[in-house]
Design a protein around this motif. Sequence first.
Motif, PDB file in Angstrom:
ATOM      1  N   VAL A 150      -5.344   5.448  -0.468  1.00 10.76           N
ATOM      2  CA  VAL A 150      -6.602   6.197  -0.474  1.00 10.76           C
ATOM      3  C   VAL A 150      -7.738   5.242  -0.105  1.00 10.76           C
ATOM      4  O   VAL A 150      -8.012   4.282  -0.825  1.00 10.76           O
ATOM      5  N   GLU A 151      -8.409   5.522   0.995  1.00  3.94           N
ATOM      6  CA  GLU A 151      -9.336   4.552   1.576  1.00  3.94           C
ATOM      7  C   GLU A 151     -10.465   4.159   0.639  1.00  3.94           C
ATOM      8  O   GLU A 151     -10.737   2.971   0.448  1.00  3.94           O
ATOM      9  N   ASP A 152     -11.151   5.137   0.036  1.00  2.00           N
ATOM     10  CA  ASP A 152     -12.350   4.786  -0.729  1.00  2.00           C
ATOM     11  C   ASP A 152     -12.036   4.112  -2.057  1.00  2.00           C
ATOM     12  O   ASP A 152     -12.927   3.545  -2.692  1.00  2.00           O
ATOM     13  N   LYS A 153     -10.769   4.139  -2.482  1.00  7.71           N
ATOM     14  CA  LYS A 153     -10.386   3.469  -3.722  1.00  7.71           C
ATOM     15  C   LYS A 153      -9.652   2.147  -3.474  1.00  7.71           C
ATOM     16  O   LYS A 153      -9.216   1.495  -4.421  1.00  7.71           O
ATOM     17  N   ARG A 154      -9.560   1.768  -2.219  1.00  9.02           N
ATOM     18  CA  ARG A 154      -8.912   0.492  -1.928  1.00  9.02           C
ATOM     19  C   ARG A 154      -9.771  -0.648  -2.472  1.00  9.02           C
ATOM     20  O   ARG A 154     -11.001  -0.622  -2.360  1.00  9.02           O
ATOM     21  N   VAL A 155      -9.116  -1.626  -3.072  1.00  6.63           N
ATOM     22  CA  VAL A 155      -9.828  -2.756  -3.680  1.00  6.63           C
ATOM     23  C   VAL A 155      -9.683  -3.986  -2.783  1.00  6.63           C
ATOM     24  O   VAL A 155      -8.598  -4.298  -2.304  1.00  6.63           O
ATOM     25  N   PHE A 156     -10.801  -4.678  -2.569  1.00  6.07           N
ATOM     26  CA  PHE A 156     -10.841  -5.873  -1.729  1.00  6.07           C
ATOM     27  C   PHE A 156     -11.250  -7.071  -2.584  1.00  6.07           C
ATOM     28  O   PHE A 156     -12.285  -7.038  -3.258  1.00  6.07           O
ATOM     29  N   LEU A 157     -10.437  -8.118  -2.546  1.00  3.32           N
ATOM     30  CA  LEU A 157     -10.761  -9.356  -3.257  1.00  3.32           C
ATOM     31  C   LEU A 157     -11.573 -10.238  -2.307  1.00  3.32           C
ATOM     32  O   LEU A 157     -11.029 -10.929  -1.456  1.00  3.32           O
ATOM     33  N   LEU A 158     -12.886 -10.221  -2.451  1.00  2.00           N
ATOM     34  CA  LEU A 158     -13.786 -10.891  -1.511  1.00  2.00           C
ATOM     35  C   LEU A 158     -14.096 -12.335  -1.896  1.00  2.00           C
ATOM     36  O   LEU A 158     -14.684 -13.071  -1.097  1.00  2.00           O
ATOM     37  N   GLY A 159     -13.723 -12.730  -3.085  1.00  2.00           N
ATOM     38  CA  GLY A 159     -13.982 -14.109  -3.509  1.00  2.00           C
ATOM     39  C   GLY A 159     -13.121 -14.444  -4.706  1.00  2.00           C
ATOM     40  O   GLY A 159     -12.896 -13.591  -5.567  1.00  2.00           O
ATOM     41  N   HIS A 198      -4.601  -0.962  -8.367  1.00  2.56           N
ATOM     42  CA  HIS A 198      -5.505  -0.258  -7.442  1.00  2.56           C
ATOM     43  C   HIS A 198      -4.988  -0.266  -6.011  1.00  2.56           C
ATOM     44  O   HIS A 198      -5.686   0.182  -5.103  1.00  2.56           O
ATOM     45  N   ASP A 199      -3.781  -0.783  -5.795  1.00  2.58           N
ATOM     46  CA  ASP A 199      -3.200  -0.743  -4.451  1.00  2.58           C
ATOM     47  C   ASP A 199      -2.811   0.696  -4.130  1.00  2.58           C
ATOM     48  O   ASP A 199      -1.939   1.270  -4.782  1.00  2.58           O
ATOM     49  N   THR A 200      -3.466   1.242  -3.165  1.00  2.00           N
ATOM     50  CA  THR A 200      -3.229   2.633  -2.807  1.00  2.00           C
ATOM     51  C   THR A 200      -3.674   2.867  -1.390  1.00  2.00           C
ATOM     52  O   THR A 200      -4.493   2.124  -0.847  1.00  2.00           O
ATOM     53  N   SER A 222       0.801  -1.226   0.000  1.00  2.00           N
ATOM     54  CA  SER A 222       0.000   0.000   0.000  1.00  2.00           C
ATOM     55  C   SER A 222       0.835   1.277   0.000  1.00  2.00           C
ATOM     56  O   SER A 222       0.365   2.319  -0.468  1.00  2.00           O
ATOM     57  N   GLN A 223       2.090   1.192   0.491  1.00  2.00           N
ATOM     58  CA  GLN A 223       2.877   2.415   0.627  1.00  2.00           C
ATOM     59  C   GLN A 223       4.068   2.493  -0.321  1.00  2.00           C
ATOM     60  O   GLN A 223       4.659   3.559  -0.480  1.00  2.00           O
ATOM     61  N   VAL A 224       4.416   1.368  -0.954  1.00  2.00           N
ATOM     62  CA  VAL A 224       5.550   1.371  -1.876  1.00  2.00           C
ATOM     63  C   VAL A 224       5.100   0.956  -3.274  1.00  2.00           C
ATOM     64  O   VAL A 224       5.074   1.762  -4.207  1.00  2.00           O
TER      65      VAL A 224
END
Length: 556
Positions: free
Chosen positions: A303-312, A299-301, A40-42
């Motif tokens: 920025v909270e609202d643009k964070r992507v989660f792989l839910l399945g 999309h790794d960033t 997320s930071q690099v």
Amino acid sequence: MSGNLFELLIRFDPAGLHDAARKWRDLSTGAQSAENRHRSQVNGPLRQAKWEGADAQKAFYTLGRTEQILEILRVEAAAVALTLDTVAERMYQAQTNLKNAVHRAEEQGLSVGADGTVNLPPLGEGERNDPDAASSPERKALTTLRGDVQERINKALADAQQASDQGDRALGRLDAGILTRPRVFGSAAETAADVRDVAKDLGLADPYVPDNKDPKTSADWWKALTPEQQSTYLALYPERIGQLDGLPATVRDEANRLVLDQQLDALKAGSPRGSDMTAGEYNAREQTLMKLKEQLDQHDTAVEDKRVFLLGLDAKAYGGDGKAIVAMGNPDTADHTAVLVPGTGTTIDSTGGQLTRVNDLQEAAKQASKGTNQKVSVISWLGYDAPEVPVVQAPNLSVAWDSRAKDGAEALRQFTQGTRVAQGDHPSHLSVFGHSYGTTLVGAAAAGGEGLGADEIVAVASPGLTVDRADQLHIDPSHFWTGRAADDNIDKVAGYSLGADPVDDEFGGQRFEVDTSGHSGYWDDGSTSLDNQGRIIVGKPPTTLPRLTVNPLGPL
């Protein structure tokens, strides 16, 4: 174990092994945290900056390898901790059994030697001169007791030796040198295989993980685990954890990303030999997972609202089309959540396009709620086998029937229920969107069981929702919305095999204004179509149109 086993086991202190296990577990957790920060930071910000060129390619390769090493370290360390804790517990149980047996012997006047041999008490002076003393009932009973105690001691010693041997074999598999091997690919997958073998070496039964039929049961089980147990399950059993509806989005994302990396690593390292896939299928799956990973990396960033989660994730599902559930923004903490079910022809390869669509919906929703500082999460839900696009060479008419929709209906109901469970005391305003055949699945899911538990149901370009009326969808018809472009050819099949046409005034519900063209233009930037969908997501009324009276026979 070496030396006098009896004396070693009597003196055994499990605290030492448990303390070592705790330090290994801390190392595993630290590696996990380091990987998340690195991503997320690099790595993420560099990709967001669109760094390109030969130097960028080399750097991203190195950054990716760094994250892989951290993953390997995390899994290996968790496996070491599990091994040490398991051996400590088994040794302690063997020690307890041994001490109980010794105590039993001493209570009855038997003595136990330094090697664990149980001895009868010597005959008294008078008994030594009595030929019948050795065969007296009392002596026989004592002899029988001696045999029983000796058997218990031998069993405790054997159990301790077995635990030691199992731990030795298990730890022998976990070679720290794997982190520095020159072979680039295969190490992460090899580590995952080693962990499975470690469990076999230790004789561990498959760990209990809920069967994913009830999100609340899964959530309660997860919450009951200690942080150390949660960390172990995530590192060692990610494939099972990632699929559990009801668990936090951060947990599922972490598990599924680990599964993705391990599967991709195995595909890069391996060959079709020993697999039921052809070389072409093998390469196709590798390319599919590479595309998915690239989309996640982009999309790794921070920025909270643009964070992507792989839910399945299941790359093997549906003949290789696979399933992937991806959220933009955390649905557990969002004020408004939208679930978008895509239609015909959607596969894991479509993730990039789906993320673009998800982003457009999120931005439209944020614009509609501008000034309120509310959080919005939008989820692309490809948790079903979307129909294939019919072609002349290989006609496939699954798109004309509702079987695919009905097959996936329970999974969607369970997912929305799990979303509610994970949100806990912060329930989100939940909208479920379907596009094209995705609306057929949404309709089948909403009509069955107890429905979707949604605040809004939205059917975009629908050929039918498997029902005749909006009030059959377990929702107030005033919260059912449908929209269709004037030139969308889906109207030529709507109202036939997949249920009544939802734009017909007999269907009920609301019809929002659409100003875009064709079957896929509903998310065009700046359009009223997109703006209206954003308003629905945040609970604001869209601009509406009067319903149509449709003649199913067409113009006469």
